[in-house]
Motif scaffolding. Structure first.
Motif, PDB file in Angstrom:
ATOM      1  N   LEU A 203      19.736   2.541   4.299  1.00  0.00           N
ATOM      2  CA  LEU A 203      18.628   1.719   3.826  1.00  0.00           C
ATOM      3  C   LEU A 203      17.705   2.568   2.956  1.00  0.00           C
ATOM      4  O   LEU A 203      17.618   3.797   3.143  1.00  0.00           O
ATOM      5  N   THR A 204      17.036   1.930   2.016  1.00  0.00           N
ATOM      6  CA  THR A 204      16.030   2.634   1.211  1.00  0.00           C
ATOM      7  C   THR A 204      14.647   2.146   1.633  1.00  0.00           C
ATOM      8  O   THR A 204      14.477   0.973   2.023  1.00  0.00           O
ATOM      9  N   LEU A 205      13.650   3.022   1.549  1.00  0.00           N
ATOM     10  CA  LEU A 205      12.290   2.690   1.971  1.00  0.00           C
ATOM     11  C   LEU A 205      11.395   2.525   0.755  1.00  0.00           C
ATOM     12  O   LEU A 205      11.349   3.392  -0.125  1.00  0.00           O
ATOM     13  N   ASP A 206      10.694   1.377   0.691  1.00  0.00           N
ATOM     14  CA  ASP A 206       9.802   1.064  -0.432  1.00  0.00           C
ATOM     15  C   ASP A 206       8.353   1.017   0.028  1.00  0.00           C
ATOM     16  O   ASP A 206       8.055   1.035   1.228  1.00  0.00           O
ATOM     17  N   PHE A 207       7.443   0.955  -0.975  1.00  0.00           N
ATOM     18  CA  PHE A 207       6.002   0.852  -0.749  1.00  0.00           C
ATOM     19  C   PHE A 207       5.487   2.055   0.033  1.00  0.00           C
ATOM     20  O   PHE A 207       4.805   1.930   1.060  1.00  0.00           O
ATOM     21  N   LEU A 208       5.829   3.253  -0.481  1.00  0.00           N
ATOM     22  CA  LEU A 208       5.419   4.492   0.162  1.00  0.00           C
ATOM     23  C   LEU A 208       4.312   5.174  -0.636  1.00  0.00           C
ATOM     24  O   LEU A 208       4.372   5.234  -1.873  1.00  0.00           O
ATOM     25  N   PRO A 209       3.300   5.723   0.027  1.00  0.00           N
ATOM     26  CA  PRO A 209       2.314   6.550  -0.683  1.00  0.00           C
ATOM     27  C   PRO A 209       2.943   7.870  -1.097  1.00  0.00           C
ATOM     28  O   PRO A 209       3.952   8.299  -0.530  1.00  0.00           O
ATOM     29  N   ASN A 210       2.356   8.525  -2.072  1.00  0.00           N
ATOM     30  CA  ASN A 210       2.943   9.765  -2.598  1.00  0.00           C
ATOM     31  C   ASN A 210       2.998  10.877  -1.555  1.00  0.00           C
ATOM     32  O   ASN A 210       3.927  11.670  -1.521  1.00  0.00           O
ATOM     33  N   ASN A 211       1.979  10.984  -0.754  1.00  0.00           N
ATOM     34  CA  ASN A 211       1.915  12.063   0.232  1.00  0.00           C
ATOM     35  C   ASN A 211       2.247  11.553   1.635  1.00  0.00           C
ATOM     36  O   ASN A 211       1.559  11.867   2.603  1.00  0.00           O
ATOM     37  N   SER A 240      17.271  11.108   4.935  1.00  0.00           N
ATOM     38  CA  SER A 240      17.070  11.917   3.732  1.00  0.00           C
ATOM     39  C   SER A 240      15.662  11.718   3.194  1.00  0.00           C
ATOM     40  O   SER A 240      15.169  10.585   3.121  1.00  0.00           O
ATOM     41  N   VAL A 241      14.999  12.831   2.822  1.00  0.00           N
ATOM     42  CA  VAL A 241      13.669  12.780   2.217  1.00  0.00           C
ATOM     43  C   VAL A 241      13.704  13.640   0.953  1.00  0.00           C
ATOM     44  O   VAL A 241      13.904  14.855   1.025  1.00  0.00           O
ATOM     45  N   LYS A 242      13.494  13.002  -0.190  1.00  0.00           N
ATOM     46  CA  LYS A 242      13.515  13.710  -1.478  1.00  0.00           C
ATOM     47  C   LYS A 242      12.328  13.276  -2.317  1.00  0.00           C
ATOM     48  O   LYS A 242      11.647  12.296  -1.998  1.00  0.00           O
ATOM     49  N   LEU A 243      12.088  13.999  -3.414  1.00  0.00           N
ATOM     50  CA  LEU A 243      11.022  13.643  -4.347  1.00  0.00           C
ATOM     51  C   LEU A 243      11.618  13.388  -5.728  1.00  0.00           C
ATOM     52  O   LEU A 243      12.491  14.122  -6.190  1.00  0.00           O
ATOM     53  N   ASP A 244      11.145  12.308  -6.355  1.00  0.00           N
ATOM     54  CA  ASP A 244      11.519  12.034  -7.729  1.00  0.00           C
ATOM     55  C   ASP A 244      10.746  13.005  -8.628  1.00  0.00           C
ATOM     56  O   ASP A 244       9.504  12.992  -8.670  1.00  0.00           O
ATOM     57  N   ILE A 245      11.468  13.878  -9.347  1.00  0.00           N
ATOM     58  CA  ILE A 245      10.836  14.931 -10.140  1.00  0.00           C
ATOM     59  C   ILE A 245       9.930  14.356 -11.226  1.00  0.00           C
ATOM     60  O   ILE A 245       8.877  14.913 -11.562  1.00  0.00           O
ATOM     61  N   PRO A 250       8.295   9.734  -3.492  1.00  0.00           N
ATOM     62  CA  PRO A 250       9.278  10.058  -2.452  1.00  0.00           C
ATOM     63  C   PRO A 250      10.457   9.091  -2.478  1.00  0.00           C
ATOM     64  O   PRO A 250      10.285   7.885  -2.669  1.00  0.00           O
ATOM     65  N   ILE A 251      11.643   9.632  -2.324  1.00  0.00           N
ATOM     66  CA  ILE A 251      12.867   8.827  -2.208  1.00  0.00           C
ATOM     67  C   ILE A 251      13.415   9.071  -0.815  1.00  0.00           C
ATOM     68  O   ILE A 251      13.898  10.163  -0.504  1.00  0.00           O
ATOM     69  N   ILE A 252      13.321   8.043   0.016  1.00  0.00           N
ATOM     70  CA  ILE A 252      13.669   8.208   1.434  1.00  0.00           C
ATOM     71  C   ILE A 252      14.751   7.202   1.813  1.00  0.00           C
ATOM     72  O   ILE A 252      14.680   6.022   1.463  1.00  0.00           O
ATOM     73  N   SER A 253      15.737   7.705   2.545  1.00  0.00           N
ATOM     74  CA  SER A 253      16.813   6.862   3.047  1.00  0.00           C
ATOM     75  C   SER A 253      16.833   6.916   4.572  1.00  0.00           C
ATOM     76  O   SER A 253      16.387   7.898   5.182  1.00  0.00           O
TER      77      SER A 253
END
Length: 280
Positions: A203-211, A240-245, A250-253
Motif C-alpha cells: 500500500l502507498t500512504l498519502d496526505f503526509l506532512p514533510n517531517n 519502506s520509508v524514502k524521500l522524494d529528492i 516522503p514516499i512510504i509503503s
C-alpha cells in the motif's frame, strides 16, 4: 434314507422319525465328546462362509458410519473456524485498546468502544482479473450485509463490501487500486490514508506532512475518521520509508497485515453505520 422316507411312508411317520433322529443327535452332541469335536471342526471349516455372507452388511455399515462421521467433522470444523475467527478478531484490538487506555486514563468511567456485531462468511470466488482485486462471499442482503461494510480476517482489515445481492456479496480488497482507508500510526497517532497499489505491491500512504515521524515496522491501524471502519483494527506494517529528492516529500509503503492471497473465512463487522442500515 431311501427306506425311511419312501413315497409309501405316511407324512406323520416321516416327521416322527426325523424328530426322533434330531433328539438322538442332540443328546449325543451334549453327552459325548467326539460329537463336540466334530462340531468344532465343522464350525472351523464353515467360519469363512460367515465372513463372506456378512461382508455386504459390514461394508454398508462401515460406509454409513464413515459418511456420518465425515459430515459431523465437516460441520464441527466449520463451527470451529467461525469461533476461531471471532476470537482472533477480538485479539486484534488488544494492543490498540492498551494504547487508547493510556491516553484516556484520566477519563474514568468513559467506555473505550462499543462491541460490534460480527458475522462469519466464506469466500466463494476470487476475481481473476489482474487489475481488479475482489472476492465473492456467501452472505448478502438476506443477512443484513450492506455496501461499505468493513471486512476483516484474523490478521486485520481485508477490505469492504462493494456490491450486494440477496445471498452473496462482492468485497473489494484494501490492495485494489480503487480502495483507500484512513489509518493512523499506532505509536504516535499520526493520521494518513492508505491507498491500494495492486496485491503484488505494498500500500502507498498519502496526505503526509514533510517531517512525518514514521519508521519501518510501525503498525498502521484504522483511525475511524471515515465513520465506516471501526477504530483500532490493524491495516498494514510500514515496509519502506524514502524521500522524494525533488521536493523532499516522503514516499512510504506498507504491507497489509491480512493475508490477501489466501482468503477463505472472513468476518463482517457492523458498526454504527451498519446499525442504521438495519433500522431502515
Amino acid at each position: 434314507m431311501k427306506l425311511l422316507f419312501s413315497k409309501r411312508s405316511p407324512l406323520s411317520v416321516q416327521l416322527f422319525i426325523a424328530l426322533t433322529l434330531a433328539l438322538v443327535l442332540i443328546v449325543l452332541d451334549i453327552n459325548y465328546r467326539p460329537f463336540k469335536e466334530v462340531r468344532y471342526y465343522l464350525d472351523t471349516i464353515i467360519s469363512p462362509l460367515y465372513n463372506v455372507s456378512n461382508a455386504p452388511k459390514s461394508s454398508f455399515d462401515s460406509l454409513y458410519e464413515m459418511s456420518k462421521t465425515q459430515e459431523a467433522l465437516i460441520n464441527e470444523n466449520t463451527k470451529l473456524q467461525e469461533t476461531l475467527m471471532q476470537q482472533k478478531s477480538d485479539l486484534l484490538l488488544l494492543e490498540h485498546l492498551k494504547h487508547e487506555n493510556d491516553r484516556l486514563r484520566g477519563l474514568l468511567g468513559s467506555p473505550l468502544r462499543h462491541d460490534e456485531h460480527k458475522m462469519a462468511a466464506q469466500v466463494l470466488l476470487a476475481d481473476t482479473d489482474p487489475y481488479v482485486y475482489q472476492v465473492v462471499i456467501n452472505k448478502g442482503k438476506n443477512n443484513g450485509v450492506y455496501v461499505g461494510q468493513p471486512v476483516v480476517d484474523e490478521k486485520g482489515i481485508v477490505g469492504q463490501i462493494y456490491q450486494t445481492a440477496q445471498s452473496t456479496s462482492r468485497a473489494i480488497l484494501v490492495c485494489d487500486y480503487q480502495h483507500a482507508i484512513p489509518v493512523q500510526v499506532l505509536r504516535n497517532d499520526i493520521s494518513m490514508v492508505a491507498v491500494g497499489n495492486g496485491c503484488s505491491n505494498d500500500l502507498t500512504l498519502d496526505f503526509l506532512p514533510n517531517n512525518v515521524d514514521i519508521k519501518v515496522g510501525d503498525v498502521l491501524v484504522t483511525s475511524g475518521l471515515d465513520g465506516r471502519f471501526p477504530e483500532g483494527y490493524p491495516v498494514a506494517v510500514v515496509s519502506s520509508v524514502k524521500l522524494d529528492i525533488s521536493d523532499s516529500t516522503p514516499i512510504i509503503s506498507a504491507t497489509p497485515t491480512a493475508d490477501l492471497k489466501r482468503l477463505r473465512y472472513l468476518l463482517l463487522l457492523w458498526g454504527e453505520q451498519g446499525v442504521k442500515h438495519e433500522g431502515e
